[in-house]
Design an enzyme around this catalytic site. Structure first.
Site, PDB file in Angstrom:
ATOM      1  N   SER A 186       0.796  -1.241   0.000  1.00 52.36           N
ATOM      2  CA  SER A 186       0.000   0.000   0.000  1.00 52.36           C
ATOM      3  C   SER A 186       0.823   1.282   0.000  1.00 52.36           C
ATOM      4  CB  SER A 186      -0.914   0.029   1.217  1.00 52.36           C
ATOM      5  OG  SER A 186      -2.015  -0.790   0.992  1.00 52.36           O
ATOM      6  N   LYS A 215       0.501   3.465  -2.978  1.00 54.43           N
ATOM      7  CA  LYS A 215      -0.677   4.316  -3.219  1.00 54.43           C
ATOM      8  C   LYS A 215      -0.327   5.811  -3.191  1.00 54.43           C
ATOM      9  CE  LYS A 215      -3.779   0.922  -1.036  1.00 54.43           C
ATOM     10  NZ  LYS A 215      -4.469   0.562   0.221  1.00 54.43           N
ATOM     11  N   TYR A 238      -3.177  -2.147 -10.404  1.00 50.62           N
ATOM     12  CA  TYR A 238      -3.176  -1.971  -8.944  1.00 50.62           C
ATOM     13  C   TYR A 238      -2.432  -3.134  -8.270  1.00 50.62           C
ATOM     14  CZ  TYR A 238      -4.760  -2.009  -4.127  1.00 50.62           C
ATOM     15  OH  TYR A 238      -4.779  -2.062  -2.752  1.00 50.62           O
ATOM     16  N   VAL A 297       1.133  -3.707   4.042  1.00 54.77           N
ATOM     17  CA  VAL A 297       0.993  -4.998   4.733  1.00 54.77           C
ATOM     18  C   VAL A 297       2.221  -5.904   4.650  1.00 54.77           C
ATOM     19  CG1 VAL A 297      -1.514  -5.246   4.763  1.00 54.77           C
ATOM     20  CG2 VAL A 297      -0.235  -5.993   2.763  1.00 54.77           C
ATOM     21  N   TYR A 312      -4.607   4.579   8.042  1.00 55.24           N
ATOM     22  CA  TYR A 312      -5.962   4.013   8.143  1.00 55.24           C
ATOM     23  C   TYR A 312      -6.594   4.312   9.503  1.00 55.24           C
ATOM     24  CZ  TYR A 312      -3.884   1.495   4.276  1.00 55.24           C
ATOM     25  OH  TYR A 312      -3.222   1.178   3.137  1.00 55.24           O
TER      26      TYR A 312
HETATM   27  O1  DON Z   1      -5.104  -4.450  -1.781  1.00 56.57           O
HETATM   28  C1  DON Z   1      -4.419  -5.224  -1.116  1.00 56.57           C
HETATM   29  O2  DON Z   1      -4.928  -6.098  -0.485  1.00 56.57           O
HETATM   30  C2  DON Z   1      -2.897  -5.109  -1.007  1.00 56.57           C
HETATM   31  N1  DON Z   1      -2.252  -5.497  -2.139  1.00 56.57           N
HETATM   32  C3  DON Z   1      -2.430  -3.815  -0.463  1.00 56.57           C
HETATM   33  C4  DON Z   1      -2.697  -3.830   0.951  1.00 56.57           C
HETATM   34  C5  DON Z   1      -1.894  -2.965   1.866  1.00 56.57           C
HETATM   35  O3  DON Z   1      -0.694  -2.925   1.880  1.00 56.57           O
HETATM   36  C6  DON Z   1      -2.742  -2.292   2.857  1.00 56.57           C
HETATM   37  N2  DON Z   1      -1.978  -1.567   3.783  1.00 56.57           N
HETATM   38  N3  DON Z   1      -1.674  -1.618   4.852  1.00 56.57           N
END
Ligand code: DON
Length: 326
Positions: free
Chosen positions: A67, A70, A193, A263, A245
């Site tokens: 993420s 982003k 994405y 994540v 978040y």
């Molecule tokens: O959309 C997703 O599930 C992941 N590829 C990105 C998630 C992410 O890193 C959320 N952040 N903390």
């Protein structure tokens, strides 16, 4: 606290040793490939806006950016479309919800709340220009290359894993497609994405990317511009209010600088015009942020008074100008 380069390096080393033994948290497993990460990986890197690098731990270890991407794709959307057009598709309102919360599209505008939650990020990615998937991917990779200062690659196993397990993201994209918030390239944009999340970086790269934002959009190691300086304000504001978040409020209260987590265990934090900070440790708390990453940033903020509201900062300039005018 003031610090010479040597003592600053010693402080980073001691933070590394202090938190190496902290094994609270869990490695993300909702994307099967991410579960393979080694929970012991840990590194801290700080790159200054004038191009000095301080690093400790597993600084060369590659992992997927997730993420944190982003932030930079939001910058690309702003650059390609301008503030108003991007605002028409994605808001700037914090949600207090987790990253993957099922979207509540605004009742009137049908926009997702902000570009840091998945729905808003997918909408942002869908704005990347180009004729076809390859051109759009290359545009995105080129943007990332400017921030890190070298070519970047996608981890194919993570990409395929994301794509085959990303039902929730697909559902949100379909809803936004229904409301006309993303165009008919929905599947291509979703792939883009998943690809942006699967881009490989190390902690040093993340700190360089953060330092580029701290340095008003110019990579301090290469001198190359990655994003127009007029959009730094937009990017940092959204990071400050939405980047962590449903932990964003606590982060703003304790650490007090714009940040973004992912994540896979990365966190970047920006002290405008001074430094970019990156921490990598895959053990995550219940909000999906790196446990050690938060500890390290809290300590750095406290020791060096990095909190935006600690020093009087910008306000003084205004007061000084008013004094001059009288
Ligand atoms: O959309 C997703 O599930 C992941 N590829 C990105 C998630 C992410 O890193 C959320 N952040 N903390």
């Amino acid at each position: 606290m003031s610090a010479s380069s040597e003592s600053f390096q010693a402080i980073l080393d001691s933070l590394y040793h202090k938190y190496k033994g902290l094994t609270d948290g869990k490695v993300a497993s909702y994307i099967p490939e991410l579960a393979k990460m080694n929970p012991n990986w840990f590194s801290i890197c700080v790159v200054t806006a004038d191009g000095r690098t301080f690093v400790t731990g597993d600084a060369e270890q590659l992992f997927t950016i997730q993420s944190i991407s982003k932030v930079f794709v939001y910058g690309l959307a702003l650059e390609e479309h301008g503030r108003e057009a991007v605002l028409a598709k994605v808001g700037v309102e914090p949600t207090g919800d987790p990253f993957n919360s099922i979207i509540r599209l605004d009742e009137y505008s049908k926009r997702p709340d902000n570009p840091m939650i998945n729905a808003g990020a997918i909408a942002t990615t869908s704005l990347i220009k180009g004729k076809g998937a390859t051109e759009r991917l290359n545009r995105m990779l080129d943007m990332f290359r400017c921030y890190v200062g070298h070519d970047v690659y996608i981890d194919m196993s993570v990409f395929v894993s994301e794509r085959s397990s990303g039902h929730r993201n697909r559902a949100m994209a379909s809803l936004m497609r229904h409301f006309g918030m993303i165009d008919d390239r929905m599947d291509e944009s979703l792939d883009l994405y998943f690809q942006q999340c699967s881009m490989m970086v190390n902690c040093r790269d993340l700190a360089t990317m953060a330092a580029t934002l701290a340095n008003r959009g110019i990579n301090p190691l290469t001198g190359e511009r990655a994003v127009p300086s007029r959009y730094i304000r937009d990017i940092l504001s959204v990071m400050y209010t939405c980047g962590m978040y449903n932990f964003a409020g606590q982060w703003a209260y304790t650490v007090g600088i714009p940040a973004k987590s992912g994540v896979s265990g990365g966190i970047i934090a920006i002290v405008p015009r001074q430094v970019g900070i990156a921490v990598f440790s895959p053990l995550l708390d219940a909000h999906g942020s790196s446990v050690r990453g938060i500890k390290v940033c809290e300590e750095l903020s406290r020791q060096f008074e990095l909190h935006m509201f600690d020093p009087p900062m910008g306000c003084l300039h205004l007061l000084e100008q008013l004094d001059d005018a009288t």
